[in-house]
Scaffold this motif. Structure first.
Motif, PDB file in Angstrom:
ATOM      1  N   SER A 109      -8.408  31.736   2.606  1.00 26.30           N
ATOM      2  CA  SER A 109      -8.947  33.083   2.810  1.00 26.30           C
ATOM      3  C   SER A 109     -10.390  33.129   2.326  1.00 26.30           C
ATOM      4  O   SER A 109     -10.727  32.487   1.315  1.00 26.30           O
ATOM      5  N   GLY A 110     -11.232  33.858   3.048  1.00 19.69           N
ATOM      6  CA  GLY A 110     -12.602  34.083   2.592  1.00 19.69           C
ATOM      7  C   GLY A 110     -13.408  32.821   2.395  1.00 19.69           C
ATOM      8  O   GLY A 110     -14.271  32.760   1.504  1.00 19.69           O
ATOM      9  N   GLY A 111     -13.165  31.802   3.196  1.00 25.04           N
ATOM     10  CA  GLY A 111     -13.925  30.558   3.088  1.00 25.04           C
ATOM     11  C   GLY A 111     -13.508  29.675   1.926  1.00 25.04           C
ATOM     12  O   GLY A 111     -14.270  28.791   1.511  1.00 25.04           O
ATOM     13  N   GLN A 112     -12.291  29.889   1.417  1.00 31.03           N
ATOM     14  CA  GLN A 112     -11.787  29.071   0.314  1.00 31.03           C
ATOM     15  C   GLN A 112     -10.334  28.652   0.569  1.00 31.03           C
ATOM     16  O   GLN A 112      -9.563  29.395   1.167  1.00 31.03           O
ATOM     17  N   LYS A 120       0.880  -1.185   0.000  1.00 34.63           N
ATOM     18  CA  LYS A 120       0.000   0.000   0.000  1.00 34.63           C
ATOM     19  C   LYS A 120       0.909   1.225   0.000  1.00 34.63           C
ATOM     20  O   LYS A 120       1.155   1.850   1.027  1.00 34.63           O
ATOM     21  N   PRO A 121       1.408   1.613  -1.176  1.00 39.30           N
ATOM     22  CA  PRO A 121       2.414   2.679  -1.273  1.00 39.30           C
ATOM     23  C   PRO A 121       1.805   4.078  -1.210  1.00 39.30           C
ATOM     24  O   PRO A 121       1.855   4.844  -2.181  1.00 39.30           O
ATOM     25  N   HIS A 122       1.260   4.431  -0.042  1.00 38.59           N
ATOM     26  CA  HIS A 122       0.560   5.700   0.128  1.00 38.59           C
ATOM     27  C   HIS A 122       1.202   6.491   1.266  1.00 38.59           C
ATOM     28  O   HIS A 122       1.365   5.973   2.382  1.00 38.59           O
ATOM     29  N   VAL A 123       1.523   7.766   1.010  1.00 38.63           N
ATOM     30  CA  VAL A 123       2.111   8.641   2.027  1.00 38.63           C
ATOM     31  C   VAL A 123       1.555  10.053   1.851  1.00 38.63           C
ATOM     32  O   VAL A 123       1.432  10.540   0.719  1.00 38.63           O
ATOM     33  N   VAL A 124       1.229  10.698   2.964  1.00 41.41           N
ATOM     34  CA  VAL A 124       0.799  12.101   2.971  1.00 41.41           C
ATOM     35  C   VAL A 124       1.989  12.974   3.340  1.00 41.41           C
ATOM     36  O   VAL A 124       2.711  12.674   4.297  1.00 41.41           O
ATOM     37  N   GLY A 125       2.186  14.085   2.603  1.00 39.23           N
ATOM     38  CA  GLY A 125       3.345  14.934   2.821  1.00 39.23           C
ATOM     39  C   GLY A 125       3.051  16.289   3.431  1.00 39.23           C
ATOM     40  O   GLY A 125       3.954  16.930   3.968  1.00 39.23           O
ATOM     41  N   ALA A 126       1.786  16.755   3.377  1.00 40.45           N
ATOM     42  CA  ALA A 126       1.414  18.050   3.945  1.00 40.45           C
ATOM     43  C   ALA A 126      -0.101  18.113   3.993  1.00 40.45           C
ATOM     44  O   ALA A 126      -0.781  17.512   3.151  1.00 40.45           O
ATOM     45  N   GLN A 127      -0.627  18.866   4.967  1.00 38.74           N
ATOM     46  CA  GLN A 127      -2.082  18.904   5.084  1.00 38.74           C
ATOM     47  C   GLN A 127      -2.583  20.104   5.874  1.00 38.74           C
ATOM     48  O   GLN A 127      -1.839  20.751   6.609  1.00 38.74           O
ATOM     49  N   ILE A 128      -3.877  20.375   5.678  1.00 42.26           N
ATOM     50  CA  ILE A 128      -4.636  21.263   6.549  1.00 42.26           C
ATOM     51  C   ILE A 128      -5.588  20.385   7.345  1.00 42.26           C
ATOM     52  O   ILE A 128      -6.254  19.503   6.790  1.00 42.26           O
ATOM     53  N   HIS A 129      -5.655  20.643   8.636  1.00 41.04           N
ATOM     54  CA  HIS A 129      -6.456  19.829   9.549  1.00 41.04           C
ATOM     55  C   HIS A 129      -7.394  20.742  10.320  1.00 41.04           C
ATOM     56  O   HIS A 129      -7.085  21.907  10.563  1.00 41.04           O
ATOM     57  N   ASP A 130      -8.529  20.211  10.739  1.00 45.93           N
ATOM     58  CA  ASP A 130      -9.415  20.944  11.647  1.00 45.93           C
ATOM     59  C   ASP A 130     -10.040  19.986  12.663  1.00 45.93           C
ATOM     60  O   ASP A 130     -11.160  20.160  13.113  1.00 45.93           O
ATOM     61  N   GLY A 131      -9.268  18.965  13.023  1.00 45.70           N
ATOM     62  CA  GLY A 131      -9.783  17.853  13.810  1.00 45.70           C
ATOM     63  C   GLY A 131     -10.011  16.655  12.908  1.00 45.70           C
ATOM     64  O   GLY A 131     -10.157  15.514  13.370  1.00 45.70           O
ATOM     65  N   ASP A 132     -10.025  16.900  11.624  1.00 43.88           N
ATOM     66  CA  ASP A 132     -10.101  15.866  10.590  1.00 43.88           C
ATOM     67  C   ASP A 132      -9.317  16.381   9.393  1.00 43.88           C
ATOM     68  O   ASP A 132      -8.957  17.559   9.316  1.00 43.88           O
ATOM     69  N   ASP A 133      -9.042  15.501   8.432  1.00 46.46           N
ATOM     70  CA  ASP A 133      -8.332  15.923   7.232  1.00 46.46           C
ATOM     71  C   ASP A 133      -9.225  16.857   6.414  1.00 46.46           C
ATOM     72  O   ASP A 133     -10.343  16.499   6.056  1.00 46.46           O
ATOM     73  N   VAL A 134      -8.705  18.039   6.101  1.00 41.75           N
ATOM     74  CA  VAL A 134      -9.426  18.982   5.246  1.00 41.75           C
ATOM     75  C   VAL A 134      -8.944  18.820   3.808  1.00 41.75           C
ATOM     76  O   VAL A 134      -9.726  18.578   2.892  1.00 41.75           O
ATOM     77  N   GLN A 152      -4.128  24.404  -8.609  1.00 39.18           N
ATOM     78  CA  GLN A 152      -4.670  23.096  -8.978  1.00 39.18           C
ATOM     79  C   GLN A 152      -6.158  22.964  -8.662  1.00 39.18           C
ATOM     80  O   GLN A 152      -6.895  22.338  -9.415  1.00 39.18           O
ATOM     81  N   THR A 153      -6.577  23.553  -7.536  1.00 34.79           N
ATOM     82  CA  THR A 153      -7.972  23.407  -7.139  1.00 34.79           C
ATOM     83  C   THR A 153      -8.325  24.473  -6.115  1.00 34.79           C
ATOM     84  O   THR A 153      -7.447  24.989  -5.413  1.00 34.79           O
ATOM     85  N   THR A 154      -9.609  24.816  -6.046  1.00 35.69           N
ATOM     86  CA  THR A 154     -10.140  25.712  -5.023  1.00 35.69           C
ATOM     87  C   THR A 154     -11.232  24.963  -4.274  1.00 35.69           C
ATOM     88  O   THR A 154     -12.177  24.452  -4.889  1.00 35.69           O
ATOM     89  N   ILE A 155     -11.075  24.884  -2.950  1.00 36.95           N
ATOM     90  CA  ILE A 155     -11.979  24.089  -2.119  1.00 36.95           C
ATOM     91  C   ILE A 155     -12.722  25.010  -1.159  1.00 36.95           C
ATOM     92  O   ILE A 155     -12.099  25.801  -0.447  1.00 36.95           O
ATOM     93  N   ALA A 156     -14.037  24.920  -1.142  1.00 34.19           N
ATOM     94  CA  ALA A 156     -14.828  25.707  -0.191  1.00 34.19           C
ATOM     95  C   ALA A 156     -14.628  25.138   1.216  1.00 34.19           C
ATOM     96  O   ALA A 156     -14.725  23.924   1.432  1.00 34.19           O
ATOM     97  N   HIS A 157     -14.330  26.036   2.154  1.00 31.72           N
ATOM     98  CA  HIS A 157     -14.103  25.584   3.532  1.00 31.72           C
ATOM     99  C   HIS A 157     -14.291  26.779   4.454  1.00 31.72           C
ATOM    100  O   HIS A 157     -13.583  27.777   4.347  1.00 31.72           O
TER     101      HIS A 157
END
Length: 258
Positions: A199-202, A145-159, A212-217
């Motif tokens: 910024s601004g909920g994004q 299972k060659p899967h690795v995470v290298g950086a993230q935003i968290h809020d108690g869960d993966d964002v 690459q992408t814009t995610i509403a948050h």
């Protein structure tokens, strides 16, 4: 000029040179202690003032955690150490790692802090601008299972995270691990620049300077994480040993809030 005057100038010149030499020579004090070399501790390669690190070592359900000020002079080979070329910081986590209570996977990973590393960072996606920029490379993936995470935003869960699966590098969105395919041909040890701008909920996510992408948050309680979060364990990857691991090297790490 008289002989006495010449002798006075010569003596003065020697004294001046001696004083200059004293300013340029290292200060020698009693004992044999010397300053740490720039390759001794990860905090000499990256500004870790407002970070803490969680390691894949420790006791069951209670992995090793190191905060400031201890983090400033801390290293743990091979899990969290300056790399052999003295150019970045190596984060390694094996499949048989000690895990946090809420995860079945081990990590050698930084967690954002504030107030010189004394408090957990926690910010809102709708107030201010929050940016993390890093240059990193995935060095090794676990077997099966060659899967690795290298950086993230968290809020108690993966964002959202940068997640490598084999040769496919993805940007995730919540539980959608394949939200945006960045490249299907990532080669191990290839250095890239990743950036999150919130910024601004994004959340805008960039790869090598390209959006690459814009995610509403719009949630609060957010913080950045960076390092090696191996997405495999002894139940899905063999052998169940420290020789089977994921590894990431970070060469640059910068966080700003405005």
């Amino acid at each position: 000029m008289t002989r006495t005057r010449k002798r006075t100038l010569a003596t003065t010149g020697v004294a001046a040179l001696s004083a200059l030499a004293a300013l340029t020579l290292p200060l020698v004090t009693g004992g044999t202690a010397t300053a740490a070399a720039p390759c001794d501790y990860p905090a000499q390669q990256l500004n870790l003032t407002n970070w803490k690190v969680t390691l894949p070592t420790g006791s069951s359900g209670s992995p090793t955690e190191v905060k400031q000020p201890a983090l400033a002079t801390f290293s743990s080979r091979p899990w969290f150490t300056v790399n052999s070329k003295c150019t970045g910081v190596q984060f390694r986590s094996a499949v048989n790692a000690v895990t946090t209570p809420n995860s079945s996977y081990g990590r050698a990973e930084l967690r954002e802090m504030t107030d010189n590393g004394t408090k957990n960072a926690s910010w809102s996606a709708t107030s201010g601008t929050h940016t993390m920029t890093l240059r990193e490379a995935f060095n090794k993936l676990p077997n099966d299972k060659p899967h690795v995470v290298g950086a993230q935003i968290h809020d108690g869960d993966d964002v959202t995270v940068f997640r490598l699966e084999g040769t496919s590098l993805y940007i995730t969105k919540g539980d959608n691990t394949h939200h945006k395919l960045v490249t299907s041909n990532y080669q191990l040890n290839t250095v890239f620049e990743g950036k999150f701008v919130v910024s601004g909920g994004q959340i805008k996510v960039y790869y090598n300077g390209v959006l690459q992408t814009t995610i509403a948050h719009t949630a609060s309680g957010n913080y950045f994480k960076a390092g090696g979060y191996t997405q495999a364990n002894c139940g899905n990857s063999s052998p169940c040993s420290s020789s089977n691991y994921g590894q990431v090297t970070i060469y640059k790490l910068q966080v700003t809030h405005s």
